[in-house]
Design a protein around this motif. Structure first.
Motif, short mmCIF file in Angstrom:
data_model
loop_
_atom_site.label_atom_id
_atom_site.label_comp_id
_atom_site.label_asym_id
_atom_site.label_seq_id
_atom_site.Cartn_x
_atom_site.Cartn_y
_atom_site.Cartn_z
N GLU A 135 0.83 -1.21 0.00
CA GLU A 135 0.00 0.00 0.00
C GLU A 135 0.86 1.26 0.00
OE1 GLU A 135 -2.35 -0.54 3.47
OE2 GLU A 135 -3.74 -1.96 2.54
N LEU A 136 1.92 1.24 0.81
CA LEU A 136 2.82 2.39 0.86
C LEU A 136 3.51 2.64 -0.47
CD1 LEU A 136 4.54 1.88 4.35
CD2 LEU A 136 3.06 3.77 3.71
N LEU A 137 4.04 1.57 -1.07
CA LEU A 137 4.73 1.72 -2.34
C LEU A 137 3.77 2.20 -3.42
CD1 LEU A 137 6.97 -1.50 -2.42
CD2 LEU A 137 7.63 0.83 -1.82
N GLN A 138 2.59 1.62 -3.45
CA GLN A 138 1.61 2.00 -4.47
C GLN A 138 1.20 3.46 -4.33
OE1 GLN A 138 -1.94 -0.41 -4.44
NE2 GLN A 138 -2.30 -0.07 -6.59
N ARG A 139 0.94 3.88 -3.11
CA ARG A 139 0.46 5.25 -2.89
C ARG A 139 1.55 6.29 -3.16
NH1 ARG A 139 -2.16 4.25 1.10
NH2 ARG A 139 -0.65 4.39 2.78
N HIS A 140 2.72 6.09 -2.58
CA HIS A 140 3.72 7.15 -2.63
C HIS A 140 4.56 7.14 -3.90
CE1 HIS A 140 2.65 8.54 1.31
NE2 HIS A 140 2.69 7.30 1.75
N PHE A 141 4.93 5.96 -4.40
CA PHE A 141 5.62 5.93 -5.69
C PHE A 141 4.65 6.32 -6.80
CE2 PHE A 141 9.00 3.74 -3.49
CZ PHE A 141 10.14 4.07 -4.22
N GLY A 142 3.38 5.91 -6.67
CA GLY A 142 2.40 6.31 -7.66
C GLY A 142 2.23 7.81 -7.72
N ARG A 143 2.17 8.44 -6.57
CA ARG A 143 2.03 9.89 -6.50
C ARG A 143 3.24 10.59 -7.12
NH1 ARG A 143 1.04 11.59 -0.54
NH2 ARG A 143 -0.98 10.59 -0.89
N LEU A 144 4.42 10.07 -6.80
CA LEU A 144 5.65 10.69 -7.31
C LEU A 144 5.83 10.41 -8.80
CD1 LEU A 144 7.90 12.45 -6.21
CD2 LEU A 144 9.25 10.39 -5.82
N PHE A 145 5.52 9.21 -9.23
CA PHE A 145 5.64 8.88 -10.65
C PHE A 145 4.70 9.77 -11.49
CE2 PHE A 145 7.39 4.24 -10.48
CZ PHE A 145 8.57 4.74 -9.96
N ALA A 146 3.52 10.04 -10.97
CA ALA A 146 2.60 10.93 -11.69
C ALA A 146 3.21 12.32 -11.85
CB ALA A 146 1.26 11.01 -10.94
N ALA A 147 3.89 12.79 -10.81
CA ALA A 147 4.55 14.09 -10.89
C ALA A 147 5.68 14.05 -11.91
CB ALA A 147 5.09 14.49 -9.52
N GLY A 148 6.43 12.95 -11.95
CA GLY A 148 7.51 12.82 -12.92
C GLY A 148 7.01 12.77 -14.35
N ARG A 149 5.87 12.14 -14.54
CA ARG A 149 5.27 12.10 -15.87
C ARG A 149 4.89 13.51 -16.33
NH1 ARG A 149 2.08 8.28 -18.32
NH2 ARG A 149 3.83 6.87 -17.91
N LYS A 161 0.41 2.68 -13.85
CA LYS A 161 -0.05 1.48 -13.13
C LYS A 161 0.88 0.31 -13.39
CE LYS A 161 -4.00 -1.55 -12.34
NZ LYS A 161 -3.13 -2.75 -12.31
N TRP A 162 1.36 0.17 -14.61
CA TRP A 162 2.29 -0.92 -14.93
C TRP A 162 3.60 -0.73 -14.17
CZ3 TRP A 162 2.08 -2.01 -20.94
CH2 TRP A 162 0.76 -2.32 -21.29
N MET A 163 4.07 0.51 -14.12
CA MET A 163 5.31 0.79 -13.38
C MET A 163 5.19 0.35 -11.93
SD MET A 163 6.27 4.62 -14.74
CE MET A 163 6.33 5.03 -16.49
N ILE A 164 4.07 0.69 -11.33
CA ILE A 164 3.85 0.35 -9.92
C ILE A 164 3.70 -1.16 -9.76
CG2 ILE A 164 2.33 0.65 -7.93
CD1 ILE A 164 4.02 3.09 -8.67
N ASP A 165 2.99 -1.80 -10.68
CA ASP A 165 2.83 -3.25 -10.61
C ASP A 165 4.18 -3.96 -10.72
OD1 ASP A 165 0.13 -3.05 -10.30
OD2 ASP A 165 -0.39 -3.51 -12.38
N ILE A 166 5.05 -3.45 -11.59
CA ILE A 166 6.39 -4.03 -11.73
C ILE A 166 7.18 -3.85 -10.43
CG2 ILE A 166 8.61 -3.79 -12.90
CD1 ILE A 166 6.98 -3.04 -15.44
N LEU A 167 7.10 -2.66 -9.85
CA LEU A 167 7.78 -2.38 -8.58
C LEU A 167 7.28 -3.32 -7.47
CD1 LEU A 167 9.63 -0.68 -6.75
CD2 LEU A 167 7.75 0.95 -6.51
N LEU A 168 5.96 -3.46 -7.38
CA LEU A 168 5.39 -4.32 -6.36
C LEU A 168 5.78 -5.78 -6.58
CD1 LEU A 168 1.77 -2.85 -6.04
CD2 LEU A 168 3.70 -2.48 -4.52
N GLY A 169 5.71 -6.23 -7.83
CA GLY A 169 6.04 -7.62 -8.12
C GLY A 169 7.50 -7.94 -7.84
N ALA A 170 8.39 -7.02 -8.24
CA ALA A 170 9.82 -7.24 -8.01
C ALA A 170 10.13 -7.21 -6.52
CB ALA A 170 10.63 -6.19 -8.75
N THR A 171 9.49 -6.33 -5.78
CA THR A 171 9.70 -6.25 -4.33
C THR A 171 9.24 -7.54 -3.66
OG1 THR A 171 9.43 -3.85 -4.34
CG2 THR A 171 9.19 -4.97 -2.23
N GLN A 172 8.08 -8.02 -4.08
CA GLN A 172 7.54 -9.27 -3.52
C GLN A 172 8.47 -10.44 -3.82
OE1 GLN A 172 4.76 -9.51 -1.76
NE2 GLN A 172 4.51 -11.71 -1.61
N ALA A 173 9.06 -10.45 -5.00
CA ALA A 173 9.89 -11.58 -5.42
C ALA A 173 11.27 -11.57 -4.77
CB ALA A 173 10.05 -11.56 -6.94
#
Length: 211
Positions: A135-149, A161-173
């Motif tokens: 939840e933390l990664l999704q919320r805060h990296f999502g917020r910052l990635f939107a600003a970067g875009r 959304k794909w960027m965040i999903d990749i981050l979450l999946g790699a972190t989980q793995a």
């Protein structure tokens, strides 16, 4: 045991007895550094200079203290990340660097023995921790990635959304006890490696140069 994240109380309601605060701080320090199994309630009572009776009056079991320690940790992480990603800064790279430094500081506190022990001894709390982390990664990296875009420093051909999903999946793995042990990495090193790989794929060339 069903574990749920309690609602965040208003600031005026968050004050806790000093003894309880000391116990949580001591538990957090010792659990994170030495693991959950390696620290007893007797050890904590002696370290804190209080009787076991006082300790158990606040926390009836080590598992109860562990749950409070984890929630306390996530509240601190949430507060720190929120200050960074809610700031109206036009400097995306500076905000990203602050976010990464904050995450490194918080993950540096947690040693592999703690993650391993919680996964084995308290699987429900381990699942809670993984959920809160996502939840933390999704919320805060999502917020910052939107600003970067918005300022053209993140690729436009990959949905956020794909960027965040990749981050979450790699972190989980990779940031889990078996993989950390296999690679000989700390939690901080494992997460830093994941973020570095993800950023190398989502930043524009200009973003990479600035970072």
């Amino acid at each position: 045991m069903t574990v749920k994240s309690p609602p965040r109380p208003a600031a005026a309601e968050t004050a806790e007895p000093p003894a309880r605060q000391r116990i949580v701080a001591g538990g957090r320090r010792h659990f994170f550094a030495h693991g959950f199994r390696g620290v007893t309630m007797e050890d904590l009572a002696e370290e804190l200079g209080m009787s076991k009776k006082t300790l158990y009056a606040h926390f009836p079991s080590k598992a109860a203290l562990l749950e409070t320690v984890l929630l306390n940790k996530f509240q601190d992480v949430e507060a720190d990340l929120d200050r960074i990603t809610r700031a109206r800064s036009s400097n995306f790279i500076q905000s990203l660097q602050q976010l990464l430094a904050c995450m490194q500081r918080h993950t540096d506190e947690i040693q592999p023995a703690f993650v391993r022990d919680v996964r084995r001894e308290a699987p429900e709390l381990f699942k809670l921790a993984e959920q809160r982390r996502a939840e933390l990664l999704q919320r805060h990296f999502g917020r910052l990635f939107a600003a970067g875009r918005r300022v053209g420093l993140l690729r436009k051909d990959i949905p956020i959304k794909w960027m965040i999903d990749i981050l979450l999946g790699a972190t989980q793995a990779f940031v889990n006890p078996p993989k950390l042990a296999e690679l000989g990495l700390t939690v901080r090193d494992g997460f830093s490696a994941v973020v570095s790989v993800v950023l190398s794929g989502v930043l524009t060339n200009k973003g990479k140069e600035l970072l």
